[in-house]
Design a protein around this motif. Structure first.
Motif, PDB file in Angstrom:
ATOM      1  N   MET A 293      32.973  39.092  39.858  1.00  0.00           N
ATOM      2  CA  MET A 293      33.914  39.992  38.682  1.00  0.00           C
ATOM      3  C   MET A 293      34.796  39.280  39.332  1.00  0.00           C
ATOM      4  O   MET A 293      36.378  39.552  40.155  1.00  0.00           O
TER       5      MET A 293
ATOM      6  N   ARG B  90      44.616  50.789  36.756  1.00  0.00           N
ATOM      7  CA  ARG B  90      43.692  50.287  37.234  1.00  0.00           C
ATOM      8  C   ARG B  90      42.712  49.603  36.645  1.00  0.00           C
ATOM      9  O   ARG B  90      41.205  48.835  37.481  1.00  0.00           O
TER      10      ARG B  90
ATOM     11  N   LYS C  60      28.343  45.361  26.809  1.00  0.00           N
ATOM     12  CA  LYS C  60      29.992  46.035  27.301  1.00  0.00           C
ATOM     13  C   LYS C  60      31.443  45.412  25.894  1.00  0.00           C
ATOM     14  O   LYS C  60      32.229  46.599  26.590  1.00  0.00           O
TER      15      LYS C  60
ATOM     16  N   GLY D 176      36.487  44.033  42.039  1.00  0.00           N
ATOM     17  CA  GLY D 176      35.376  43.281  43.037  1.00  0.00           C
ATOM     18  C   GLY D 176      35.439  43.982  44.172  1.00  0.00           C
ATOM     19  O   GLY D 176      34.352  43.850  45.464  1.00  0.00           O
TER      20      GLY D 176
ATOM     21  N   CYS E 177      34.329  28.723  38.477  1.00  0.00           N
ATOM     22  CA  CYS E 177      34.323  29.412  39.741  1.00  0.00           C
ATOM     23  C   CYS E 177      32.439  29.262  39.730  1.00  0.00           C
ATOM     24  O   CYS E 177      31.626  29.109  40.427  1.00  0.00           O
TER      25      CYS E 177
ATOM     26  N   ASN F  81      38.068  34.527  47.833  1.00  0.00           N
ATOM     27  CA  ASN F  81      39.088  34.958  47.113  1.00  0.00           C
ATOM     28  C   ASN F  81      40.268  34.334  46.559  1.00  0.00           C
ATOM     29  O   ASN F  81      40.632  33.626  47.831  1.00  0.00           O
TER      30      ASN F  81
HETATM   31  N1  LIG Z   1      39.832  47.380  36.335  1.00  0.00           N
HETATM   32  C1  LIG Z   1      38.047  47.625  35.758  1.00  0.00           C
HETATM   33  O1  LIG Z   1      38.712  49.062  36.107  1.00  0.00           O
HETATM   34  C2  LIG Z   1      37.533  46.983  35.179  1.00  0.00           C
HETATM   35  C3  LIG Z   1      36.187  47.689  34.663  1.00  0.00           C
HETATM   36  C4  LIG Z   1      35.159  46.918  34.672  1.00  0.00           C
HETATM   37  C5  LIG Z   1      35.188  45.818  34.258  1.00  0.00           C
HETATM   38  N2  LIG Z   1      36.564  45.074  35.007  1.00  0.00           N
HETATM   39  C6  LIG Z   1      36.939  43.840  34.570  1.00  0.00           C
HETATM   40  O2  LIG Z   1      36.151  43.359  36.022  1.00  0.00           O
HETATM   41  C7  LIG Z   1      36.796  42.138  35.741  1.00  0.00           C
HETATM   42  C8  LIG Z   1      37.557  41.890  37.180  1.00  0.00           C
HETATM   43  O3  LIG Z   1      38.429  42.815  36.918  1.00  0.00           O
HETATM   44  P1  LIG Z   1      39.602  43.338  37.947  1.00  0.00           P
HETATM   45  O4  LIG Z   1      40.346  45.377  37.392  1.00  0.00           O
HETATM   46  O5  LIG Z   1      39.367  43.607  38.970  1.00  0.00           O
HETATM   47  O6  LIG Z   1      40.954  42.997  37.911  1.00  0.00           O
HETATM   48  P2  LIG Z   1      41.747  42.334  38.617  1.00  0.00           P
HETATM   49  O7  LIG Z   1      42.382  43.040  39.764  1.00  0.00           O
HETATM   50  O8  LIG Z   1      43.429  41.447  38.626  1.00  0.00           O
HETATM   51  O9  LIG Z   1      40.571  40.825  39.944  1.00  0.00           O
HETATM   52  C9  LIG Z   1      40.365  39.455  39.026  1.00  0.00           C
HETATM   53  C10 LIG Z   1      39.825  38.790  40.092  1.00  0.00           C
HETATM   54  O10 LIG Z   1      39.536  37.565  39.672  1.00  0.00           O
HETATM   55  C11 LIG Z   1      40.180  36.669  40.507  1.00  0.00           C
HETATM   56  N3  LIG Z   1      40.441  35.173  39.937  1.00  0.00           N
HETATM   57  C12 LIG Z   1      41.805  35.646  38.994  1.00  0.00           C
HETATM   58  N4  LIG Z   1      42.107  34.459  38.377  1.00  0.00           N
HETATM   59  C13 LIG Z   1      41.537  33.376  38.459  1.00  0.00           C
HETATM   60  C14 LIG Z   1      41.905  32.158  39.160  1.00  0.00           C
HETATM   61  N5  LIG Z   1      42.190  31.189  38.252  1.00  0.00           N
HETATM   62  N6  LIG Z   1      41.344  31.008  39.703  1.00  0.00           N
HETATM   63  C15 LIG Z   1      40.120  32.190  40.539  1.00  0.00           C
HETATM   64  N7  LIG Z   1      40.095  33.159  40.712  1.00  0.00           N
HETATM   65  C16 LIG Z   1      40.939  33.775  39.395  1.00  0.00           C
HETATM   66  C17 LIG Z   1      41.529  36.690  40.898  1.00  0.00           C
HETATM   67  O11 LIG Z   1      41.668  36.645  42.119  1.00  0.00           O
HETATM   68  P3  LIG Z   1      43.415  36.585  43.075  1.00  0.00           P
HETATM   69  O12 LIG Z   1      43.263  38.277  43.860  1.00  0.00           O
HETATM   70  O13 LIG Z   1      43.731  35.978  43.677  1.00  0.00           O
HETATM   71  O14 LIG Z   1      44.508  37.367  42.259  1.00  0.00           O
HETATM   72  C18 LIG Z   1      40.971  38.851  41.518  1.00  0.00           C
HETATM   73  O15 LIG Z   1      39.387  38.331  42.599  1.00  0.00           O
HETATM   74  C19 LIG Z   1      37.195  41.517  34.117  1.00  0.00           C
HETATM   75  O16 LIG Z   1      37.014  40.801  34.066  1.00  0.00           O
HETATM   76  C20 LIG Z   1      38.105  42.918  33.956  1.00  0.00           C
HETATM   77  O17 LIG Z   1      37.667  43.411  32.608  1.00  0.00           O
HETATM   78  C21 LIG Z   1      37.603  46.042  35.127  1.00  0.00           C
END
Ligand SMILES: NC(=O)c1ccc[n+]([C@@H]2O[C@H](COP(=O)([O-])OP(=O)(O)OC[C@H]3O[C@@H](n4cnc5c(N)ncnc54)[C@H](OP(=O)(O)O)[C@@H]3O)[C@@H](O)[C@H]2O)c1
Length: 293
Positions: free
Chosen positions: A63, A230, A170, A12, A73, A30
Motif C-alpha cells: 500500500m 486521512r 478505482k 497500510g 518496490c 517501510n
Molecule cells: N488515505 C486514503 O484514504 C486512501 C484511500 C484509498 C486509497 N489510498 C491510496 O493508498 C495509497 C497510500 O495512501 P496513504 O494515504 O496511506 O498515503 P501515505 O500515508 O502517504 O503512505 C504512503 C506510503 O508510501 C511510502 N512511500 C512514499 N514514497 C516512497 C518512496 N519514494 N519509496 C518508498 N516508499 C515510499 C510511504 O513511506 P514513508 O512512510 O516512508 O513515507 C508510505 O508507506 C495511495 O496510493 C493512495 O492514493 C488512500
C-alpha cells in the motif's frame, strides 16, 4: 502463515494491523522504519527491503503512494518480484495507473510469479474496521488464494478479470470523490460569500436526494477548520491526473475532472499538499476572499 507487507502509511498501517490481529505472521518493510515500531513491538519481523520481505512470504501486500514507487518496490533491484518464491503473489492495494498494473501483471507472470491489483474504496477508519470495498483484479484462481486475507480487510469485493480493470474501477470511484469535493467546496464558499450559513446549506442537502455521507462529514470538518489528513491533497491530485490520462487514452472528455484538477493543483502549489484533500477549499477561498466556518 507468513505474509509480507510493504508500505505502512496512513492506509497500510491499519491494514497490516488487521492482518496481524487476525493471526497472520507479518514481515514488513517501510521506507521510514519508525512507522513500523508499534508492529515490531507486537512481534512483527522487520526487513531491510521489499525483496527481503518477499523472500519470507508466499503472499506480499503493498500500500504505497504512487505508480513510480510501486514499480520501484515491485520490480526495482530490491523489489518484491526478485524475492517472491515461484508461484507467490504480490497483492497491491495502492491507487496507481492501469498501465503500471497491466505491465506488472505480465512481468510477474513471465517470471513464474503473480501480481494482483486490489485497490480499495474507503479511508483510514474503514481500513481499521475492515470495512473497505475491495476490487481484486486478476485471474480468479489467484484471487481465490488471497480471498481469506481480503475478507479480513473489506466488507465487500467486486472481482475483475484483469489487474488494469480493477485499476480503472478505482479511478472511476475517485472521479466521484474529486467532483463531489469540488462541488461541495465551491458551494460552501459561494454560500458564505452570499451570506448563507454553511450549516443551513448542509442541512438542506442532508434532507435531499442529493445527499451523500461525504458531504456531511467533510462539510462539518471544513466548517470546524479541521484538515488533519486521512487522504492528502497530493494523492487526490495524483489520482485526478491518472483519471485525466485514462480519459485521454480512451478518448473520453472529462471537463468536470479537469476543473477539479485545477483546484487540487493550485492547493498543492499553495502548500496544502500534505493536508486532508478537503483543504482544497482554501484555494477557492483565496480567490473569493472569504473563509468558510
Ligand atoms: N488515505 C486514503 O484514504 C486512501 C484511500 C484509498 C486509497 N489510498 C491510496 O493508498 C495509497 C497510500 O495512501 P496513504 O494515504 O496511506 O498515503 P501515505 O500515508 O502517504 O503512505 C504512503 C506510503 O508510501 C511510502 N512511500 C512514499 N514514497 C516512497 C518512496 N519514494 N519509496 C518508498 N516508499 C515510499 C510511504 O513511506 P514513508 O512512510 O516512508 O513515507 C508510505 O508507506 C495511495 O496510493 C493512495 O492514493 C488512500
Amino acid at each position: 502463515m507468513n505474509i509480507g507487507f510493504v508500505g505502512l502509511g496512513m492506509m497500510g498501517f491499519p491494514i497490516a494491523t488487521r492482518l496481524l490481529t487476525a493471526g497472520y505472521h507479518l514481515s514488513v518493510y517501510n521506507r521510514t522504519k519508525e512507522k513500523a515500531q508499534p508492529l515490531l513491538k507486537r512481534g512483527v519481523v522487520w526487513c531491510d527491503s521489499p525483496k527481503a520481505v518477499a523472500e519470507k512470504s508466499e503472499y506480499v501486500f503493498s500500500m504505497i503512494s504512487n505508480s513510480e514507487v510501486l514499480e520501484k518496490c515491485a520490480s526495482g533491484a530490491d523489489g518484491i518480484l526478485h524475492g517472491l518464491p515461484a508461484g507467490g503473489i504480490h497483492v497491491d492495494m495502492s491507487t496507481v495507473s492501469p498501465e503500471t498494473t497491466q505491465k506488472l501483471a505480465a512481468l510477474y507472470e513471465s517470471n513464474g510469479k503473480y501480481f494482483l491489483h486490489s485497490p480499495v474504496l474507503g479511508s483510514v477508519p474503514q481500513a481499521a474496521e475492515g470495512t473497505l470495498l475491495i476490487f481484486p483484479g486478476g485471474p480468479e484462481r489467484l484471487i481465490a488464494r488471497v480471498e481469506p486475507m481480503l475478507k479480513i480487510l473489506g466488507s465487500r469485493m467486486w472481482r475483475f478479470e484483469r489487474a488494469e480493470l480493477a485499476s480503472y474501477t478505482k479511478l472511476l470511484c475517485n472521479t466521484f470523490i474529486a467532483g463531489m469535493m469540488n462541488t461541495l467546496a465551491q458551494s460552501l464558499v459561494m454560500g458564505t460569500k452570499a451570506g448563507i450559513a454553511p450549516s443551513v446549506l448542509l442541512e438542506i442537502i442532508g434532507n435531499s436526494s442529493m445527499n451523500a455521507p461525504m458531504y456531511q462529514t467533510k462539510g462539518k470538518t471544513i466548517v470546524a477548520r479541521q484538515f488533519t489528513p486521512r487522504f492528502i491533497v497530493e494523492h487526490m491530485l495524483k489520482d485526478v491526473n491518472l483519471i485525466l490520462d485514462a480519459g485521454k487514452k480512451l478518448n473520453v472528455p472529462l471537463e468536470g475532472t479537469e476543473a477539479a484538477q485545477r483546484v487540487f493543483s493550485e492547493a498543492v502549489s499553495l502548500g496544502f499538499g500534505k493536508e486532508d484533500y478537503s483543504a482544497m477549499i482554501k484555494a477557492i477561498e483565496r480567490h473569493a476572499d472569504v473563509v468558510v466556518k
